[in-house]
Each structure stands twice: as structure tokens, then as C-alpha cells.
Write a protein that holds these residues in place. Structure first.
Motif, PDB file in Angstrom:
ATOM      1  N   GLY A 154       0.821  -1.203   0.000  1.00 39.16           N
ATOM      2  CA  GLY A 154       0.000   0.000   0.000  1.00 39.16           C
ATOM      3  C   GLY A 154       0.857   1.255   0.000  1.00 39.16           C
ATOM      4  N   ALA A 155       1.927   1.256   0.823  1.00 38.11           N
ATOM      5  CA  ALA A 155       2.821   2.412   0.889  1.00 38.11           C
ATOM      6  C   ALA A 155       3.614   2.579  -0.397  1.00 38.11           C
ATOM      7  CB  ALA A 155       3.773   2.259   2.072  1.00 38.11           C
ATOM      8  N   LEU A 156       4.096   1.465  -0.956  1.00 40.54           N
ATOM      9  CA  LEU A 156       4.900   1.541  -2.177  1.00 40.54           C
ATOM     10  C   LEU A 156       4.103   2.120  -3.335  1.00 40.54           C
ATOM     11  CD1 LEU A 156       7.348   0.928  -3.959  1.00 40.54           C
ATOM     12  CD2 LEU A 156       6.515  -1.436  -4.171  1.00 40.54           C
ATOM     13  N   PHE A 157       2.906   1.600  -3.568  1.00 42.20           N
ATOM     14  CA  PHE A 157       2.133   2.060  -4.720  1.00 42.20           C
ATOM     15  C   PHE A 157       1.525   3.441  -4.477  1.00 42.20           C
ATOM     16  CE2 PHE A 157       2.635  -2.375  -5.747  1.00 42.20           C
ATOM     17  CZ  PHE A 157       2.814  -2.340  -7.124  1.00 42.20           C
ATOM     18  N   MET A 158       1.300   3.788  -3.240  1.00 36.07           N
ATOM     19  CA  MET A 158       0.898   5.151  -2.916  1.00 36.07           C
ATOM     20  C   MET A 158       2.039   6.112  -3.255  1.00 36.07           C
ATOM     21  SD  MET A 158      -1.573   7.068  -1.547  1.00 36.07           S
ATOM     22  CE  MET A 158      -2.541   6.112  -0.364  1.00 36.07           C
ATOM     23  N   LEU A 159       3.268   5.701  -2.977  1.00 39.89           N
ATOM     24  CA  LEU A 159       4.436   6.520  -3.269  1.00 39.89           C
ATOM     25  C   LEU A 159       4.651   6.674  -4.774  1.00 39.89           C
ATOM     26  CD1 LEU A 159       7.021   7.984  -2.246  1.00 39.89           C
ATOM     27  CD2 LEU A 159       8.166   5.753  -2.285  1.00 39.89           C
ATOM     28  N   LEU A 160       4.476   5.586  -5.517  1.00 37.20           N
ATOM     29  CA  LEU A 160       4.692   5.636  -6.970  1.00 37.20           C
ATOM     30  C   LEU A 160       3.744   6.624  -7.629  1.00 37.20           C
ATOM     31  CD1 LEU A 160       5.195   1.849  -7.867  1.00 37.20           C
ATOM     32  CD2 LEU A 160       6.942   3.610  -7.538  1.00 37.20           C
ATOM     33  N   TYR A 161       2.475   6.581  -7.263  1.00 38.68           N
ATOM     34  CA  TYR A 161       1.504   7.492  -7.876  1.00 38.68           C
ATOM     35  C   TYR A 161       1.576   8.880  -7.253  1.00 38.68           C
ATOM     36  CZ  TYR A 161      -2.936   9.554  -9.322  1.00 38.68           C
ATOM     37  OH  TYR A 161      -3.900  10.404  -9.818  1.00 38.68           O
ATOM     38  N   GLY A 162       1.800   8.946  -5.946  1.00 41.85           N
ATOM     39  CA  GLY A 162       1.791  10.239  -5.277  1.00 41.85           C
ATOM     40  C   GLY A 162       2.989  11.104  -5.582  1.00 41.85           C
ATOM     41  N   CYS A 163       4.117  10.475  -5.976  1.00 40.71           N
ATOM     42  CA  CYS A 163       5.341  11.234  -6.249  1.00 40.71           C
ATOM     43  C   CYS A 163       5.873  11.037  -7.662  1.00 40.71           C
ATOM     44  CB  CYS A 163       6.428  10.853  -5.244  1.00 40.71           C
ATOM     45  SG  CYS A 163       6.041  11.321  -3.548  1.00 40.71           S
ATOM     46  N   GLY A 164       5.262  10.149  -8.441  1.00 40.29           N
ATOM     47  CA  GLY A 164       5.703   9.947  -9.824  1.00 40.29           C
ATOM     48  C   GLY A 164       7.063   9.304  -9.935  1.00 40.29           C
ATOM     49  N   LEU A 165       7.414   8.417  -9.009  1.00 38.88           N
ATOM     50  CA  LEU A 165       8.732   7.796  -9.034  1.00 38.88           C
ATOM     51  C   LEU A 165       8.778   6.608  -9.993  1.00 38.88           C
ATOM     52  CD1 LEU A 165       9.760   7.684  -5.263  1.00 38.88           C
ATOM     53  CD2 LEU A 165       9.894   9.577  -6.893  1.00 38.88           C
ATOM     54  N   ARG A 166       9.957   6.366 -10.516  1.00 36.34           N
ATOM     55  CA  ARG A 166      10.208   5.100 -11.186  1.00 36.34           C
ATOM     56  C   ARG A 166      10.265   4.016 -10.119  1.00 36.34           C
ATOM     57  NH1 ARG A 166      14.013   8.821 -13.260  1.00 36.34           N
ATOM     58  NH2 ARG A 166      13.713   9.341 -15.473  1.00 36.34           N
ATOM     59  N   ILE A 167       9.910   2.802 -10.494  1.00 42.79           N
ATOM     60  CA  ILE A 167       9.934   1.713  -9.522  1.00 42.79           C
ATOM     61  C   ILE A 167      11.350   1.514  -8.977  1.00 42.79           C
ATOM     62  CG2 ILE A 167      10.207  -0.041 -11.335  1.00 42.79           C
ATOM     63  CD1 ILE A 167       8.247  -0.522  -8.063  1.00 42.79           C
ATOM     64  N   SER A 168      12.356   1.677  -9.842  1.00 45.75           N
ATOM     65  CA  SER A 168      13.741   1.515  -9.399  1.00 45.75           C
ATOM     66  C   SER A 168      14.124   2.584  -8.385  1.00 45.75           C
ATOM     67  CB  SER A 168      14.688   1.571 -10.603  1.00 45.75           C
ATOM     68  OG  SER A 168      14.557   2.804 -11.298  1.00 45.75           O
ATOM     69  N   GLU A 169      13.610   3.809  -8.562  1.00 48.61           N
ATOM     70  CA  GLU A 169      13.923   4.894  -7.626  1.00 48.61           C
ATOM     71  C   GLU A 169      13.311   4.623  -6.259  1.00 48.61           C
ATOM     72  OE1 GLU A 169      14.128   8.522 -10.945  1.00 48.61           O
ATOM     73  OE2 GLU A 169      12.308   8.180  -9.769  1.00 48.61           O
ATOM     74  N   ALA A 170      12.088   4.126  -6.248  1.00 46.84           N
ATOM     75  CA  ALA A 170      11.431   3.844  -4.978  1.00 46.84           C
ATOM     76  C   ALA A 170      12.131   2.711  -4.232  1.00 46.84           C
ATOM     77  CB  ALA A 170       9.964   3.490  -5.213  1.00 46.84           C
ATOM     78  N   LEU A 171      12.575   1.699  -4.959  1.00 55.61           N
ATOM     79  CA  LEU A 171      13.152   0.519  -4.308  1.00 55.61           C
ATOM     80  C   LEU A 171      14.597   0.718  -3.886  1.00 55.61           C
ATOM     81  CD1 LEU A 171      11.567  -2.373  -6.401  1.00 55.61           C
ATOM     82  CD2 LEU A 171      10.781  -1.342  -4.268  1.00 55.61           C
ATOM     83  N   THR A 172      15.240   1.794  -4.327  1.00 54.64           N
ATOM     84  CA  THR A 172      16.597   2.083  -3.850  1.00 54.64           C
ATOM     85  C   THR A 172      16.594   2.963  -2.604  1.00 54.64           C
ATOM     86  OG1 THR A 172      16.743   3.952  -5.390  1.00 54.64           O
ATOM     87  CG2 THR A 172      17.665   1.845  -6.126  1.00 54.64           C
ATOM     88  N   LEU A 173      15.429   3.406  -2.163  1.00 56.39           N
ATOM     89  CA  LEU A 173      15.348   4.222  -0.956  1.00 56.39           C
ATOM     90  C   LEU A 173      15.685   3.388   0.276  1.00 56.39           C
ATOM     91  CD1 LEU A 173      12.048   6.188  -1.677  1.00 56.39           C
ATOM     92  CD2 LEU A 173      14.370   7.133  -1.668  1.00 56.39           C
ATOM     93  N   ASP A 174      16.294   4.046   1.249  1.00 54.86           N
ATOM     94  CA  ASP A 174      16.572   3.422   2.534  1.00 54.86           C
ATOM     95  C   ASP A 174      15.690   4.047   3.610  1.00 54.86           C
ATOM     96  OD1 ASP A 174      18.566   1.775   1.462  1.00 54.86           O
ATOM     97  OD2 ASP A 174      20.104   3.315   1.748  1.00 54.86           O
ATOM     98  N   VAL A 175      15.685   3.421   4.786  1.00 52.20           N
ATOM     99  CA  VAL A 175      14.880   3.937   5.891  1.00 52.20           C
ATOM    100  C   VAL A 175      15.285   5.363   6.233  1.00 52.20           C
ATOM    101  CG1 VAL A 175      14.404   3.652   8.360  1.00 52.20           C
ATOM    102  CG2 VAL A 175      14.365   1.660   6.847  1.00 52.20           C
ATOM    103  N   ARG A 176      16.582   5.656   6.174  1.00 47.97           N
ATOM    104  CA  ARG A 176      17.045   7.006   6.512  1.00 47.97           C
ATOM    105  C   ARG A 176      16.467   8.060   5.573  1.00 47.97           C
ATOM    106  NH1 ARG A 176      22.045   5.013   4.523  1.00 47.97           N
ATOM    107  NH2 ARG A 176      22.870   4.910   6.631  1.00 47.97           N
ATOM    108  N   ASP A 177      16.181   7.671   4.323  1.00 45.58           N
ATOM    109  CA  ASP A 177      15.614   8.628   3.375  1.00 45.58           C
ATOM    110  C   ASP A 177      14.224   9.061   3.818  1.00 45.58           C
ATOM    111  OD1 ASP A 177      17.815   8.605   1.505  1.00 45.58           O
ATOM    112  OD2 ASP A 177      17.146   6.619   0.890  1.00 45.58           O
ATOM    113  N   LEU A 178      13.444   8.121   4.333  1.00 44.97           N
ATOM    114  CA  LEU A 178      12.119   8.472   4.844  1.00 44.97           C
ATOM    115  C   LEU A 178      12.231   9.337   6.092  1.00 44.97           C
ATOM    116  CD1 LEU A 178       9.057   8.304   4.917  1.00 44.97           C
ATOM    117  CD2 LEU A 178       9.266   6.086   6.058  1.00 44.97           C
ATOM    118  N   ASP A 179      13.166   8.987   6.990  1.00 41.81           N
ATOM    119  CA  ASP A 179      13.346   9.783   8.201  1.00 41.81           C
ATOM    120  C   ASP A 179      13.774  11.204   7.854  1.00 41.81           C
ATOM    121  OD1 ASP A 179      12.654   7.544   9.635  1.00 41.81           O
ATOM    122  OD2 ASP A 179      14.730   6.963  10.062  1.00 41.81           O
ATOM    123  N   GLN A 180      14.637  11.337   6.852  1.00 38.14           N
ATOM    124  CA  GLN A 180      15.080  12.663   6.432  1.00 38.14           C
ATOM    125  C   GLN A 180      13.938  13.438   5.782  1.00 38.14           C
ATOM    126  OE1 GLN A 180      18.005  12.897   3.224  1.00 38.14           O
ATOM    127  NE2 GLN A 180      19.055  14.559   4.290  1.00 38.14           N
TER     128      GLN A 180
END
Length: 329
Positions: A154-180
Motif C-alpha cells: 500500500g505504501a509503495l504504490f501510494m508513493l509511486l503514484y503520489g510522487c511519480g517515481l520510477r519503480i527503481s527509484e522507490a526501491l533504492t530508498l533506505d529507511v534514513r531517506d524516509l526519516d530525512q
């Protein structure tokens, strides 16, 4: 140095200096592997640097003709448009390889620059309607096998549509990126700002709407590996989630929902851009959000919208189906 060693050095340079994507590296390696194999067959010996320097335009054309013949033989079936794109990529691989050789190994051969690049037709983006795009996160989440996967998808696909990310960009994110992202956002509004590493290692800042941040926060709350350097989206074994798994999940859901085959994770990126444009967003802003290097790439969404408007006009306007009157006298 053999031609094979030069190829390996070139690919290493592309990866470290040019920061080429994994897909580009894989494609170029395949093209150059076939090129060098053809030269071995064509010339009767494994090529070296002297061979590469002495190749003529006719030799390069012979390789491209050989590849085309292989496709026509049925061993590599392809459409005409796809064949043109493949040839254009092979020409690009050769030119990049020879530019590298000229710059670092003194191999100055003008033949690759004389190859004609076929014109290719770039397909227009095929976004989902807004109602369908909004249904994707919950729909894919509902078919997940475990409670953890439900929150994650749910979070992944919400992120893809809500931010227009490529799937590869979303999956390279780390936990620290969300905290930042939380610290860069407005705490009162509940939004955030993600630092995205796109193609070629280029970074861009993407705003995250409160609803998307809420979905990511729910996932953060059940994340099995809370340390900052852990992948943001993980699989069942704790490793970084693979793109194929996310694509398969959406493929399963779209079949159940009766959606067309172009309803893929990347279609959510197209939907993000198209729906922003329909809402009046400036094309330059959309370019920045998507991370496009060229505005011409972003302008494809304008063409897609024009095509949609023309389709609506031809189906809805009374004159669109009228038979022209007979004006003959």
C-alpha cells in the motif's frame, strides 16, 4: 589489450564515471558481446585494438545487417518499430565505445560516427484514469499474502503514484531517506520532501503529500528492519524488494480488476504527470518532479493529452460522424 578487455574497461568506465543505469550497462554489454562475436566470425580471429581501429564502415554495416537477418530468421522475432529502436541502441553503443577508445586508448576510427541512426517512434505515455490510479494502492494491498506485505505494498504504490517515481527509484530508498523526508517537510502539515537518486545518479527533491507520508509512516511502524541503512521496502527475507515482485503484484491485481495490460507500476508515473498537467501544473515543474533531463521528454504528456482530446472530440462532436453533403451539381 584485446577487444574483450577494452569492452570490459569501457563498461567499467560507463558505470563509475558516467554513472550509467544497470539497464543501459546490460544492454550495451549484450550489444558489444554480439559485435565482438560477429567480428571473430567475420574476420576469422579474435579482434584486438588494431582490429577495432581498422574496421571500415562496411564492416559495421555488415554486423548490423547480420543482426537484422537474425531477427528476420525468427530466432529473435521483433516488430518493425522495435527493430528500429534496437538498431538505434546498437549504433549508440558502438559510438559510445569508440568515443571511449579514442579518448583513453588512441583508437581514432570515424566509421561509427558515419552510421545512420534510424528514426524511432517514441510511444506516447498511457496513463490510467484518475479513479483507477487512486484504486491501485488499496487494490494491490488487498491481495498481498501477509499483513506486513499489505502495509508495504500500500505504501509503495501510494508513493509511486503520489510522487511519480520510477519503480527503481522507490526501491533504492533506505529507511534514513524516509526519516530525512520528515525533517525536510512541514511538521504542521504532515508532508515531507524526499531526496531521490534518479538516472545517472542525478538527485532531485520531490515533495511528499500528507496522505503519502501517512502510508509510509504506517509501513515504517511495522518495518522489520528499523535501522537507518536498511532498505525502505524489503521482501519476506529482509533483503531489498525486487522490482519483479512489485510488478507481479500489480499484474495480478489488474487481471482481477479487468484493467488493460499497460496498467503497470510505470503507468502510475505517467498518471502522476498527466493528472498534474490536467490540473494546470506548469510543464517545467513536472519536468523537475519527474527528473527529466530534457523538456522534450516531458512534452510527450502534452501530445498524449492532445491525442486524448482528439479522441473525445471524434467520438462526441455531432459533426464527427456526419456524412459530408453531396455538393456535386
Amino acid at each position: 589489450m584485446t577487444a574483450t578487455e577494452a569492452r570490459d574497461a569501457f563498461l567499467q568506465w560507463m558505470e563509475t564515471e558516467r554513472r550509467a543505469s544497470a539497464l543501459t550497462l546490460t544492454a550495451y554489454r549484450g550489444d558489444l558481446d554480439r559485435f565482438l562475436a560477429f567480428l571473430t566470425m567475420h574476420l576469422g580471429a579474435e579482434p584486438d585494438m588494431g582490429t577495432l581501429a581498422g574496421l571500415s564502415l562496411a564492416d559495421l554495416r555488415a554486423w548490423l545487417a547480420h543482426e537484422h537477418a537474425m531477427a528476420l530468421s525468427g530466432r529473435r522475432p521483433t516488430t518493425q518499430d522495435r527493430a528500429a529502436r534496437t538498431r538505434a541502441r546498437r549504433v549508440s553503443a558502438l559510438r559510445s565505445f569508440y568515443r571511449y577508445l579514442a579518448r583513453y586508448h588512441g583508437v581514432d576510427n570515424p566509421a561509427p560516427g558515419l552510421l545512420a541512426t534510424p528514426r524511432t517512434r517514441r510511444p506516447l505515455p498511457r496513463p490510467l484514469p484518475q479513479a483507477q490510479a487512486l484504486e491501485v494502492p488499496e487494490g494491490v494491498s488487498d491481495i498481498a499474502r501477509t499483513p506486513m506485505a499489505q502495509v508495504r505494498d500500500g505504501a509503495l504504490f501510494m508513493l509511486l503514484y503520489g510522487c511519480g517515481l520510477r519503480i527503481s527509484e522507490a526501491l533504492t530508498l533506505d529507511v534514513r531517506d524516509l526519516d530525512q523526508a520528515r525533517t525536510l517537510g512541514d511538521g504542521a502539515k504532515g508532508d515531507g520532501v524526499l531526496r531521490i537518486r534518479g538516472k545517472g545518479g542525478k538527485e532531485r527533491m520531490v515533495p511528499v503529500l500528507p496522505q503519502v507520508m501517512q502510508a509510509l509512516a504506517r509501513w515504517r511502524g511495522v518495518h522489520p528492519l528499523p535501522q537507518p541503512d536498511a532498505p525502505l521496502f524489503v521482501g519476506v527475507r529482509g533483503g531489498r524488494l525486487q522490482a519483479g515482485i512489485a510488478q507481479r503484484a500489480m499484474r495480478t491485481w489488474r487481471h482481477m480488476a479487468g484493467l488493460p495490460d499497460h496498467a503497470t507500476p510505470h503507468a502510475l508515473r505517467h498518471s502522476f504527470a498527466t493528472h498534474l498537467m490536467e490540473g494546470g501544473a506548469d510543464l517545467r515543474v513536472i519536468q523537475d518532479l519527474l527528473g527529466h533531463a530534457s523538456l522534450s521528454t516531458t512534452q510527450r504528456y502534452t501530445l498524449a493529452d492532445e491525442a486524448r482530446l482528439m479522441d473525445v472530440w471524434t467520438r462526441a462532436h455531432p459533426h464527427a460522424t456526419d456524412t459530408p453533403p453531396d455538393t456535386a451539381r
